[in-house]
Scaffold this motif. Sequence first.
Motif, PDB file in Angstrom:
ATOM      1  N   ILE A  51     -21.254  14.947  -5.141  1.00 14.88           N
ATOM      2  CA  ILE A  51     -21.080  13.549  -4.725  1.00 14.88           C
ATOM      3  C   ILE A  51     -20.502  13.475  -3.319  1.00 14.88           C
ATOM      4  O   ILE A  51     -20.987  12.757  -2.458  1.00 14.88           O
ATOM      5  N   ALA A  63     -10.684  10.682  -8.118  1.00 11.93           N
ATOM      6  CA  ALA A  63     -11.510  11.360  -9.095  1.00 11.93           C
ATOM      7  C   ALA A  63     -10.614  12.418  -9.705  1.00 11.93           C
ATOM      8  O   ALA A  63     -10.329  13.443  -9.091  1.00 11.93           O
ATOM      9  N   ARG A  94     -16.491   5.855  -4.739  1.00 11.53           N
ATOM     10  CA  ARG A  94     -16.079   6.992  -3.925  1.00 11.53           C
ATOM     11  C   ARG A  94     -17.169   7.312  -2.895  1.00 11.53           C
ATOM     12  O   ARG A  94     -16.876   7.560  -1.726  1.00 11.53           O
ATOM     13  N   LEU A 102     -17.050   6.699  -9.304  1.00 15.47           N
ATOM     14  CA  LEU A 102     -17.672   7.686  -8.421  1.00 15.47           C
ATOM     15  C   LEU A 102     -18.580   7.012  -7.386  1.00 15.47           C
ATOM     16  O   LEU A 102     -18.640   7.439  -6.232  1.00 15.47           O
ATOM     17  N   LEU A 114     -18.400  16.525  -8.631  1.00 16.68           N
ATOM     18  CA  LEU A 114     -17.678  15.855  -7.559  1.00 16.68           C
ATOM     19  C   LEU A 114     -18.063  16.412  -6.188  1.00 16.68           C
ATOM     20  O   LEU A 114     -18.197  15.678  -5.207  1.00 16.68           O
ATOM     21  N   ILE A 166     -22.935  13.648 -14.494  1.00 16.11           N
ATOM     22  CA  ILE A 166     -21.507  13.478 -14.746  1.00 16.11           C
ATOM     23  C   ILE A 166     -21.236  13.933 -16.182  1.00 16.11           C
ATOM     24  O   ILE A 166     -21.770  13.353 -17.125  1.00 16.11           O
ATOM     25  N   LYS A 182     -18.807   6.379 -13.875  1.00 15.83           N
ATOM     26  CA  LYS A 182     -19.832   6.376 -12.823  1.00 15.83           C
ATOM     27  C   LYS A 182     -19.520   5.364 -11.723  1.00 15.83           C
ATOM     28  O   LYS A 182     -19.767   5.622 -10.554  1.00 15.83           O
TER      29      LYS A 182
END
Length: 565
Positions: free
Chosen positions: A246, A232, A272, A269, A243, A400, A266
């Motif tokens: 998340i 990221a 992630r 993420l 972040l 985001i 997206k």
Amino acid sequence: MTYSNLVFPDIKHLVEKLHFNPEEGKIWLAEQRTVLMGLGALSSFRKEIITTLGMARAKGFFMRLGYYSGMRDAELAKKLNPDADPDQAFLTGPQLHCLRGMVKVIPLALEYDPAKKHFYAEFEWVDSFEVEICRMSLGQLEEPACWMLLGYACAYSSYFTGLDIQFREVECRGQGDQHCRIVGKVASEWPDHEEFSHLFREAPLIDELYELQSRIADLEQSLGYPENLPKAIGEAPPFTSALEMIDRGANAEVTMLLIGETGTGKEVLARRVHSMSSRKDGPFVAVNCAAIPPELIESELFGVEKGAFTGATQSRKGRFERAHAGTIFLDEVVELSPRAQAALLRVIQEGELERVGDDQTRKVDVRIVAATNEDLANAVKAGRFRADLFYRINAYMVIIPPLRERQNDIALLAEHFRKRYEKQYRKVTLGFTDRALAALHDHNWPGNIRELENTVERGIILTDDNSSITEQSLFSMSGNKSSHEHDKVRKINTSSGQLENSSSERVFIDSLSEQILVHQISIETLEKSLIERAMNRSEGNIAAAARLLGLSRPALAYRIKRSQN
Ligand SMILES: [Zn+2]
């Protein structure tokens, strides 16, 4: 029957059932319409089937072909010999094989006792057409080659006797033996009878292909993200705080909702989230709900049972079942059909689903990360999205930010993509020129990170080795355009982002409209003036003027004609 009187009944009674009717283009064997086909064609066909399906599948294929024919001949044999001794009547089958020109059969042993359900048979096959095929095109096989004949023998004997009979070809000239010889017994007397019976089952390749296709799609998706922890990239505060949200939520198993414009990363993420959770060794399945037609979305997500609708020729797992023990990423979740929304709610609440056309409930353990680029609350108000589902997935929401709110990250991301695409295209550039960097900075990026990525990729493609990436290579199609056309390319980029035009452009149009209204200028006058100016600028070239106005040439020609009348 003792072996000594094991002789065929006169074949004349079968030959008499064979009628050639060339005037009508038909051949009849009793009530079966039959065809004459040359061995050469059958031989080429078999070779092709083996090449296409492989030896094992081809074998099953031809055994089943023989099987269907054996079934029908058993029926025929019973009809032809209603009063004969069962042994004698049974021998009609091998005789039909002879009559059909497939093989000469020599009976070696036959013990058939319907009362005791006893069956044992041994036949020698002479001049099998399948051995001939080996000789013609396949060469010597590593196993018995008389597949169709064997399938025929199994089906004929089973249907004739009402017992489950299996034959084995214990010797075959197709594998280099002196003779072809088969032995038949009640299936259960063969130790491998179950395995053998699989050969008679259809094994639809299409199921396997579908499964493989899905697995490849998942693998391809994963290959696009080689890093263990999806990177990221970014230091801009709106992004770093997203972040942080998340990363904190990743391990909490909570259903997550990512809200952001298209192209804001997206999916990266969501990956992630998956890789930071305890599910990281399970599958990650990404679905773009907007990319699947509404009538297919349910079966795509939740699977389908054979026969659920026309075209559902086999049962198939949906994406949720494939994501079991892992994470599913539902992009554009607002596009789900009402039925799919109901099914999704059930998965979230009960952890279970039903395939389309099925009443069996299946448990699934899937973590959901959903995403949308529009306000779900509005969709609820408009009645397009279930309120109960909204509250379920909205519980852990992360916004985001668009790239234009992360000005400082543009250079970081551009560098990241430069390295990636230099590697991919095996190029070494000298990096971006200052002007190129400034242009990257000034651009509004309606398509966000994806647009930036595409722009950098184009720049790498258009830049020679050991040269710098210029503004032109980034923002023009050929790297050699006038600044006028360069602007146009930018405009196209803007409109393809499918987002509202930049706010300054909107302000300009608003104030222009206001002035037009204040001065009471009619649309006709306005149109006429616009066309005149465009024509002047393009020196009377209609096609060029049409391009300036965003019209097709015929459309502009029509308007010019109309304004002159
Ligand atoms: Zn053989």
